[in-house]
Write an enzyme that holds these catalytic residues in place. Structure first.
Site, PDB file in Angstrom:
ATOM      1  N   ILE A  65     -12.325 -25.803   6.377  1.00 38.06           N
ATOM      2  CA  ILE A  65     -12.388 -25.670   7.830  1.00 38.06           C
ATOM      3  C   ILE A  65     -13.837 -25.645   8.312  1.00 38.06           C
ATOM      4  O   ILE A  65     -14.715 -25.062   7.668  1.00 38.06           O
ATOM      5  CB  ILE A  65     -11.655 -24.384   8.277  1.00 38.06           C
ATOM      6  CG1 ILE A  65     -10.198 -24.415   7.827  1.00 38.06           C
ATOM      7  CG2 ILE A  65     -11.742 -24.190   9.781  1.00 38.06           C
ATOM      8  CD1 ILE A  65      -9.425 -25.614   8.314  1.00 38.06           C
TER       9      ILE A  65
ATOM     10  N   GLY B  45       3.575   6.850   8.051  1.00 37.26           N
ATOM     11  CA  GLY B  45       4.947   6.973   7.575  1.00 37.26           C
ATOM     12  C   GLY B  45       5.812   5.819   8.024  1.00 37.26           C
ATOM     13  O   GLY B  45       6.852   5.535   7.440  1.00 37.26           O
ATOM     14  N   ASN B  46       5.378   5.109   9.086  1.00 38.02           N
ATOM     15  CA  ASN B  46       6.090   3.919   9.558  1.00 38.02           C
ATOM     16  C   ASN B  46       5.821   2.701   8.678  1.00 38.02           C
ATOM     17  O   ASN B  46       6.556   1.711   8.760  1.00 38.02           O
ATOM     18  CB  ASN B  46       5.681   3.570  10.986  1.00 38.02           C
ATOM     19  CG  ASN B  46       6.574   4.203  12.038  1.00 38.02           C
ATOM     20  OD1 ASN B  46       6.150   5.071  12.778  1.00 38.02           O
ATOM     21  ND2 ASN B  46       7.827   3.767  12.095  1.00 38.02           N
ATOM     22  N   SER B  47       4.752   2.729   7.891  1.00 36.67           N
ATOM     23  CA  SER B  47       4.401   1.571   7.071  1.00 36.67           C
ATOM     24  C   SER B  47       5.571   1.138   6.204  1.00 36.67           C
ATOM     25  O   SER B  47       6.176   1.944   5.501  1.00 36.67           O
ATOM     26  CB  SER B  47       3.203   1.904   6.173  1.00 36.67           C
ATOM     27  OG  SER B  47       2.022   2.012   6.918  1.00 36.67           O
TER      28      SER B  47
ATOM     29  N   ASP C  52       0.150  -7.635   1.520  1.00 34.69           N
ATOM     30  CA  ASP C  52       0.608  -6.244   1.621  1.00 34.69           C
ATOM     31  C   ASP C  52       2.129  -6.134   1.683  1.00 34.69           C
ATOM     32  O   ASP C  52       2.678  -5.368   2.465  1.00 34.69           O
ATOM     33  CB  ASP C  52      -0.020  -5.550   2.837  1.00 34.69           C
ATOM     34  CG  ASP C  52      -0.019  -4.021   2.688  1.00 34.69           C
ATOM     35  OD1 ASP C  52       0.269  -3.540   1.585  1.00 34.69           O
ATOM     36  OD2 ASP C  52      -0.287  -3.335   3.685  1.00 34.69           O
TER      37      ASP C  52
ATOM     38  N   HIS D 220       0.820  -1.222   0.000  1.00 29.29           N
ATOM     39  CA  HIS D 220       0.000   0.000   0.000  1.00 29.29           C
ATOM     40  C   HIS D 220       0.851   1.269   0.000  1.00 29.29           C
ATOM     41  O   HIS D 220       0.344   2.348  -0.304  1.00 29.29           O
ATOM     42  CB  HIS D 220      -0.970  -0.005   1.186  1.00 29.29           C
ATOM     43  CG  HIS D 220      -0.363   0.308   2.512  1.00 29.29           C
ATOM     44  ND1 HIS D 220      -0.034  -0.665   3.433  1.00 29.29           N
ATOM     45  CD2 HIS D 220      -0.033   1.486   3.100  1.00 29.29           C
ATOM     46  CE1 HIS D 220       0.468  -0.093   4.516  1.00 29.29           C
ATOM     47  NE2 HIS D 220       0.483   1.210   4.335  1.00 29.29           N
TER      48      HIS D 220
ATOM     49  N   GLY E 168      -5.435 -28.785   1.379  1.00 27.84           N
ATOM     50  CA  GLY E 168      -6.460 -29.527   0.644  1.00 27.84           C
ATOM     51  C   GLY E 168      -7.648 -29.856   1.512  1.00 27.84           C
ATOM     52  O   GLY E 168      -8.279 -30.904   1.355  1.00 27.84           O
TER      53      GLY E 168
END
Length: 461
Positions: A287, A226-228, A153, A123, A284
């Site tokens: 759930i 800004g840390n992303s 991401d 992102h 395979g």
């Protein structure tokens, strides 16, 4: 004379009486504090003996980890040219109301090799036409996008430089423990190389409403816009996560931040370098979502002919471990599988009616993907199918539910070969591209397909 002294005495007595009455009945008392003395605390004995901490084992100095990390974390600036629609311009005759404007975004990235490979969040660079990297020494370099995985991401960039770059070492995120000290390093609010400290608050965290990433490391180290794409490291300076998200009502840090585990990040990077896309491994099985016991993931049903069936797994088995890593909920299982490749062998520990069993399962490759935004399920073509149609690329349609596909009678048996003239080589690639053209984005694209009769057809959306 005596009379005079008598008058004076009476006057004096009257004045004294009046003054005394005023003091007694009229004037309020005044309190002046010259000195305030704090009361002493009372010492109370209690039947409690505090434990003696071994301070030599408690990390109180993070300078080594910070020093190893700050020069490996970079500032990422992305420039995107986007089309903006202004109805007022169209109304007043100033063209069609559409114009292109430049938008700039910033984030962080982590150098993972001396020759310039950089990991960041998808992102951070999504839609960018130009990517600029600023090293910790303020040197600016252009970066190229090698590949990206929107689902998890993660994006991989490359910069070209003659010098050897400082790089970070991957740690094993499975070994990170709740309560362990960690550092978050990034560029919040364009503040270069900011280091914050916290602890691992939780693992395998799945965020409510997030359908992409389902196995975050949660920490209370301060992370802000800004840390992303920045680094989450342990006290040894090893990368254990890529800082990705925060939970906030204000847009700023309020105590919770989340990172993609390093094991998942490394696997995605290796896949992008080797295959150009992410190889998703599956067991395979389906759930049983109704299972609500304290720990474990219950198998609902098993795919016919799957490796899980061959390994001896059964419907109703509860998966409790993958390679000795505890599985408490589905996000734990999802995280373990995301960090592995098709073809790998894993030991699954299952609870079968109270009996603990271990089954070795060969992971399979996911070859069908669904683009929910367009209601289409796609699957990779086999080599035989490509040879039969005399093509070297393309993906087949298994089913469709979008009204446009039904209108043009496009469905099972069709093969998508290109999207906006870009050759399509895998179902996952097609799914990711289609999701960027979701109806809410109002972007237009053209599908090139081969019909079951071998005709080339093009449709605009």
């Amino acid at each position: 004379m005596k009379r005079i002294f008598g008058i004076i005495g009476v006057a004096f007595l009257g004045g004294a009486t009046a003054l005394g009455g005023y003091k007694l009945f009229v004037e309020q008392p005044q309190v002046v504090i010259e000195k305030s003395v704090e009361p002493q605390l009372q010492t109370v004995k209690a039947s409690y003996t505090p434990a003696v901490l071994n301070t030599s084992s408690v990390p109180t100095d993070f300078t080594d980890a910070a020093e190893k990390t700050v020069n490996t974390v970079v500032h990422v600036k992305n420039t995107a040219v986007k089309e903006v629609y202004n109805p007022f311009e169209e109304f007043f005759g100033r063209g069609n109301g559409r114009s292109k404007r430049e938008q700039v975004g910033t984030g962080s990235g982590v150098i993972i090799s001396s020759d310039g490979y950089i990991v960041t969040n998808n992102h951070v660079i999504d839609g960018a036409t130009d990517i600029e990297i600023t090293l910790n020494n303020r040197k600016k370099l252009k970066a190229n996008l090698i590949g990206a995985d929107p689902k998890n991401d993660i994006a991989l960039l490359k910069i070209e430089t003659d010098m050897e770059l400082p790089f970070i070492t991957f740690g094993n995120s499975d070994n990170a423990k709740i309560g362990e000290w960690v550092l978050a390093v990034g560029n919040p609010y364009n503040l270069n190389s900011t280091v914050t400290a916290g602890i691992v608050s939780a693992k395998g965290r799945d965020l409510e409403g997030n359908t992409n990433i389902e196995s975050f490391i949660q920490t209370d180290a301060a992370v802000n816009p800004g840390n992303s794409g920045g680094a989450l490291v342990n006290t040894r300076g090893e990368l254990i996560g890529i800082n990705t998200a925060i939970t906030s009502r204000t847009g700023s840090f309020i105590g919770y931040s989340f990172a993609v585990p390093s094991n998942i990040t490394k696997k995605i990077v290796d896949d992008l370098l080797e295959y150009g896309n992410v190889q998703e491994a599956i067991i395979g099985i389906n759930i049983d979502a109704s299972y609500n016991q304290i720990e474990g993931v219950k198998i609902g049903n098993i795919d016919e002919g799957s490796e899980a069936l061959k390994a001896g797994l059964r419907e109703g088995d509860v998966i409790t471990k993958v390679n000795n890593v505890k599985i408490a909920k589905f996000s734990d299982l999802k995280g373990q599988l995301t960090a592995k490749r098709p073809g790998e062998l894993v030991n699954l520990t299952v609870d079968r009616n109270g009996t603990e069993l271990t089954k070795t399962v060969k992971l399979s490759k996911r070859d069908s993907f669904i683009s929910e935004s367009f209601g289409i399920e796609l699957k990779d073509l086999t080599e035989e199918e490509k040879e039969k149609r005399d093509i070297s690329y393309g993906v087949k349609i298994l089913r469709t539910s979008h009204p446009a596909f039904k209108q043009f009678k496009v469905g099972k048996g069709y093969v998508i070969t290109k999207i906006n003239n870009k050759e399509i080589h895998s179902a996952s690639e097609a799914k990711n591209i289609l999701d960027t053209y979701s109806p809410r984005t109002r972007k237009r694209f053209i599908l090139e397909m081969i019909s079951p009769t071998g005709q080339v057809e093009r449709y605009g959306f």
